[in-house]
Write a protein that holds these residues in place. Structure first.
Motif, PDB file in Angstrom:
ATOM      1  N   GLU A  38       0.836  -1.202   0.000  1.00  0.00           N
ATOM      2  CA  GLU A  38       0.000   0.000   0.000  1.00  0.00           C
ATOM      3  C   GLU A  38       0.870   1.251   0.000  1.00  0.00           C
ATOM      4  N   LEU A  39       1.896   1.256   0.845  1.00  0.00           N
ATOM      5  CA  LEU A  39       2.757   2.428   0.960  1.00  0.00           C
ATOM      6  C   LEU A  39       3.654   2.587  -0.257  1.00  0.00           C
ATOM      7  N   ASP A  40       4.148   1.489  -0.796  1.00  0.00           N
ATOM      8  CA  ASP A  40       4.958   1.560  -2.018  1.00  0.00           C
ATOM      9  C   ASP A  40       4.151   2.156  -3.171  1.00  0.00           C
ATOM     10  N   ALA A  41       2.871   1.792  -3.253  1.00  0.00           N
ATOM     11  CA  ALA A  41       2.032   2.303  -4.338  1.00  0.00           C
ATOM     12  C   ALA A  41       1.849   3.813  -4.232  1.00  0.00           C
ATOM     13  N   ILE A  42       1.861   4.343  -3.000  1.00  0.00           N
ATOM     14  CA  ILE A  42       1.742   5.794  -2.819  1.00  0.00           C
ATOM     15  C   ILE A  42       3.012   6.496  -3.286  1.00  0.00           C
ATOM     16  N   ALA A  43       4.157   5.921  -2.959  1.00  0.00           N
ATOM     17  CA  ALA A  43       5.434   6.567  -3.277  1.00  0.00           C
ATOM     18  C   ALA A  43       5.847   6.388  -4.729  1.00  0.00           C
ATOM     19  N   GLU A  44       5.432   5.298  -5.366  1.00  0.00           N
ATOM     20  CA  GLU A  44       5.969   4.936  -6.678  1.00  0.00           C
ATOM     21  C   GLU A  44       5.834   6.022  -7.744  1.00  0.00           C
ATOM     22  N   PRO A  45       4.682   6.685  -7.921  1.00  0.00           N
ATOM     23  CA  PRO A  45       4.598   7.707  -8.982  1.00  0.00           C
ATOM     24  C   PRO A  45       5.589   8.851  -8.777  1.00  0.00           C
ATOM     25  N   PHE A  46       5.849   9.211  -7.530  1.00  0.00           N
ATOM     26  CA  PHE A  46       6.778  10.294  -7.247  1.00  0.00           C
ATOM     27  C   PHE A  46       8.228   9.837  -7.438  1.00  0.00           C
ATOM     28  N   GLU A  47       8.502   8.600  -7.088  1.00  0.00           N
ATOM     29  CA  GLU A  47       9.856   8.069  -7.280  1.00  0.00           C
ATOM     30  C   GLU A  47      10.192   7.966  -8.761  1.00  0.00           C
ATOM     31  N   GLN A  48       9.205   7.612  -9.584  1.00  0.00           N
ATOM     32  CA  GLN A  48       9.450   7.537 -11.019  1.00  0.00           C
ATOM     33  C   GLN A  48       9.798   8.913 -11.579  1.00  0.00           C
ATOM     34  N   ARG A  49       9.121   9.933 -11.092  1.00  0.00           N
ATOM     35  CA  ARG A  49       9.380  11.294 -11.568  1.00  0.00           C
ATOM     36  C   ARG A  49      10.708  11.827 -11.022  1.00  0.00           C
ATOM     37  N   ALA A  50      11.023  11.452  -9.784  1.00  0.00           N
ATOM     38  CA  ALA A  50      12.260  11.942  -9.163  1.00  0.00           C
ATOM     39  C   ALA A  50      13.473  11.131  -9.582  1.00  0.00           C
ATOM     40  N   GLY A  51      13.251   9.907 -10.011  1.00  0.00           N
ATOM     41  CA  GLY A  51      14.364   9.041 -10.358  1.00  0.00           C
ATOM     42  C   GLY A  51      15.168   8.599  -9.156  1.00  0.00           C
ATOM     43  N   ALA A  52      14.516   8.543  -7.996  1.00  0.00           N
ATOM     44  CA  ALA A  52      15.213   8.180  -6.755  1.00  0.00           C
ATOM     45  C   ALA A  52      14.193   7.661  -5.742  1.00  0.00           C
ATOM     46  N   TYR A  53      14.715   6.912  -4.772  1.00  0.00           N
ATOM     47  CA  TYR A  53      13.867   6.422  -3.678  1.00  0.00           C
ATOM     48  C   TYR A  53      13.474   7.597  -2.785  1.00  0.00           C
ATOM     49  N   LEU A  54      12.211   7.667  -2.406  1.00  0.00           N
ATOM     50  CA  LEU A  54      11.710   8.720  -1.522  1.00  0.00           C
ATOM     51  C   LEU A  54      11.091   8.088  -0.288  1.00  0.00           C
ATOM     52  N   GLU A  55      11.501   8.576   0.870  1.00  0.00           N
ATOM     53  CA  GLU A  55      10.893   8.110   2.113  1.00  0.00           C
ATOM     54  C   GLU A  55       9.603   8.877   2.376  1.00  0.00           C
ATOM     55  N   LEU A  56       8.622   8.187   2.916  1.00  0.00           N
ATOM     56  CA  LEU A  56       7.325   8.784   3.222  1.00  0.00           C
ATOM     57  C   LEU A  56       7.328   9.360   4.636  1.00  0.00           C
ATOM     58  N   HIS A  57       8.278  10.241   4.915  1.00  0.00           N
ATOM     59  CA  HIS A  57       8.323  10.918   6.203  1.00  0.00           C
ATOM     60  C   HIS A  57       7.436  12.159   6.130  1.00  0.00           C
ATOM     61  N   ALA A  58       6.614  12.351   7.162  1.00  0.00           N
ATOM     62  CA  ALA A  58       5.593  13.387   7.114  1.00  0.00           C
ATOM     63  C   ALA A  58       6.186  14.791   7.075  1.00  0.00           C
ATOM     64  N   ALA A  59       7.163  15.087   7.922  1.00  0.00           N
ATOM     65  CA  ALA A  59       7.697  16.452   7.981  1.00  0.00           C
ATOM     66  C   ALA A  59       8.343  16.883   6.667  1.00  0.00           C
ATOM     67  N   VAL A  86      -3.855   4.950   4.984  1.00  0.00           N
ATOM     68  CA  VAL A  86      -3.510   3.526   4.888  1.00  0.00           C
ATOM     69  C   VAL A  86      -4.044   2.770   6.098  1.00  0.00           C
ATOM     70  N   LEU A  87      -4.141   3.438   7.247  1.00  0.00           N
ATOM     71  CA  LEU A  87      -4.683   2.785   8.441  1.00  0.00           C
ATOM     72  C   LEU A  87      -6.058   2.184   8.177  1.00  0.00           C
ATOM     73  N   THR A  88      -6.861   2.829   7.349  1.00  0.00           N
ATOM     74  CA  THR A  88      -8.228   2.373   7.100  1.00  0.00           C
ATOM     75  C   THR A  88      -8.309   1.304   6.019  1.00  0.00           C
ATOM     76  N   ASN A  89      -7.218   1.080   5.305  1.00  0.00           N
ATOM     77  CA  ASN A  89      -7.258   0.191   4.140  1.00  0.00           C
ATOM     78  C   ASN A  89      -6.857  -1.242   4.438  1.00  0.00           C
ATOM     79  N   ILE A  90      -6.384  -1.504   5.648  1.00  0.00           N
ATOM     80  CA  ILE A  90      -5.837  -2.823   5.969  1.00  0.00           C
ATOM     81  C   ILE A  90      -6.780  -3.545   6.925  1.00  0.00           C
ATOM     82  N   ARG A  91      -7.028  -4.804   6.661  1.00  0.00           N
ATOM     83  CA  ARG A  91      -7.823  -5.650   7.550  1.00  0.00           C
ATOM     84  C   ARG A  91      -7.024  -6.903   7.871  1.00  0.00           C
ATOM     85  N   PRO A  92      -7.065  -7.412   9.127  1.00  0.00           N
ATOM     86  CA  PRO A  92      -7.812  -6.839  10.249  1.00  0.00           C
ATOM     87  C   PRO A  92      -7.267  -5.487  10.681  1.00  0.00           C
ATOM     88  N   LYS A  93      -8.038  -4.817  11.533  1.00  0.00           N
ATOM     89  CA  LYS A  93      -7.752  -3.439  11.912  1.00  0.00           C
ATOM     90  C   LYS A  93      -6.381  -3.301  12.563  1.00  0.00           C
TER      91      LYS A  93
END
Length: 285
Positions: A38-59, A86-93
């Motif tokens: 789930e988290l990789d899918a969020i980052a992937e479009p931005f990583e493709q544009r940046a050409g680098a791995y991006l961490e999903l750190h909030a700040a 993502v918290l709401t997308n995974i089961r079980p809770k």
């Protein structure tokens, strides 16, 4: 086994961060793969544009640092919202554990991190005990933390060992499989998720920014008798201040529909792996 990924927001003793938050997301071992996807899918479009791995750190996403500055504020806000959702997308809770300390209410700065660690560990231990009592499900737990400073790692492991073998203010930790493990946040998206959870909890208390808080609060672990995974040490005036907080000026954007996955290509015959053992070698399994 349940793995709780922990991270912090704020800094003990820093007058610019009046609150300190230690928060974690508890994940059943069979859920980690799907949560990473789930988290990789969020980052992937931005990583493709940046050409680098991006961490999903909030700040950094919020401020446009660490590679996120090349994207628009709207894109970064969407990404920050999607990570929390993502918290709401995974089961079980999933379950969240958090200790929130208003630093002015602690007598010694040096006690802030150990105190937060103690209460979060105690609540996670209680959650595992409750699963056994109610479901006859004897699960064990493990903490996974961001590997930031070698000294902190050594201190936290020693602290956990003391709690487990000697005890803490509320008893002993009886349901942990091992002392805490530490990992580079680049190697696991789940520490990055814990970072986002801690960050938006901190924003709720320190900045009256409620964009992420409503998404996180329903996932505080239920511990029975009205108790949850949230522990707070606050100035007596703080709850009223939080209750009077205005609605967010820039709320999170709505969730975007997931892209339709293309049809899978026909399976190709798997290539034979290269030989690794010399012919005639004696193998004794």
């Amino acid at each position: 086994m349940y793995l709780t990924y922990l991270d912090e927001s704020g800094s003990p003793g820093d007058l610019n961060t009046p609150f300190f938050v230690l928060a974690g997301v508890s994940v059943f071992e069979r859920q980690t793969h799907w949560l990473e996807r789930e988290l990789d899918a969020i980052a992937e479009p931005f990583e493709q544009r940046a050409g680098a791995y991006l961490e999903l750190h909030a700040a950094p996403m919020f401020s446009g640092k660490d590679g996120w500055g090349q994207f628009s504020a709207a894109e970064r806000a969407q990404t920050a919202a999607d990570v929390v959702r993502v918290l709401t997308n995974i089961r079980p809770k999933l379950n969240v554990f958090a200790a929130v300390v208003e630093q002015s209410q602690m007598l010694r700065t040096a006690d802030i991190l150990p105190y937060c660690y103690e209460v979060v560990a105690s609540k996670f231990d209680d959650y595992l005990a409750l699963k056994f009592q109610r479901e006859n499900n004897p699960q064990r737990g493990l903490f996974v933390l961001d590997q930031k400073r070698a000294t902190e790692e050594k201190d936290m492991q020693a602290l956990h060992r003391t709690f487990k073998q000697v005890g803490h203010a509320n008893g002993k930790l009886r349901n942990f499989a091992e002392v805490p493990m530490f990992a580079d946040s680049k190697s696991t998206r789940l520490i990055q998720l814990a970072d986002s959870v801690a960050y938006w909890i901190f924003r709720h208390y320190a900045r009256l920014d409620d964009r992420g808080w409503p998404q996180i609060l329903p996932f505080m672990a239920p511990l029975g008798n009205g108790r949850t995974g949230l522990h707070q040490v606050l100035d007596p005036a703080t709850p009223a201040r939080l209750a009077a907080a205005p609605p967010p000026r820039y709320p999170f954007p709505p969730a975007q529909p997931k892209p339709v996955q293309p049809a899978a290509a026909p399976a190709q015959p798997a290539a034979q792996p290269a030989a690794r053992i010399a012919p005639g070698a004696l193998v004794l399994p």
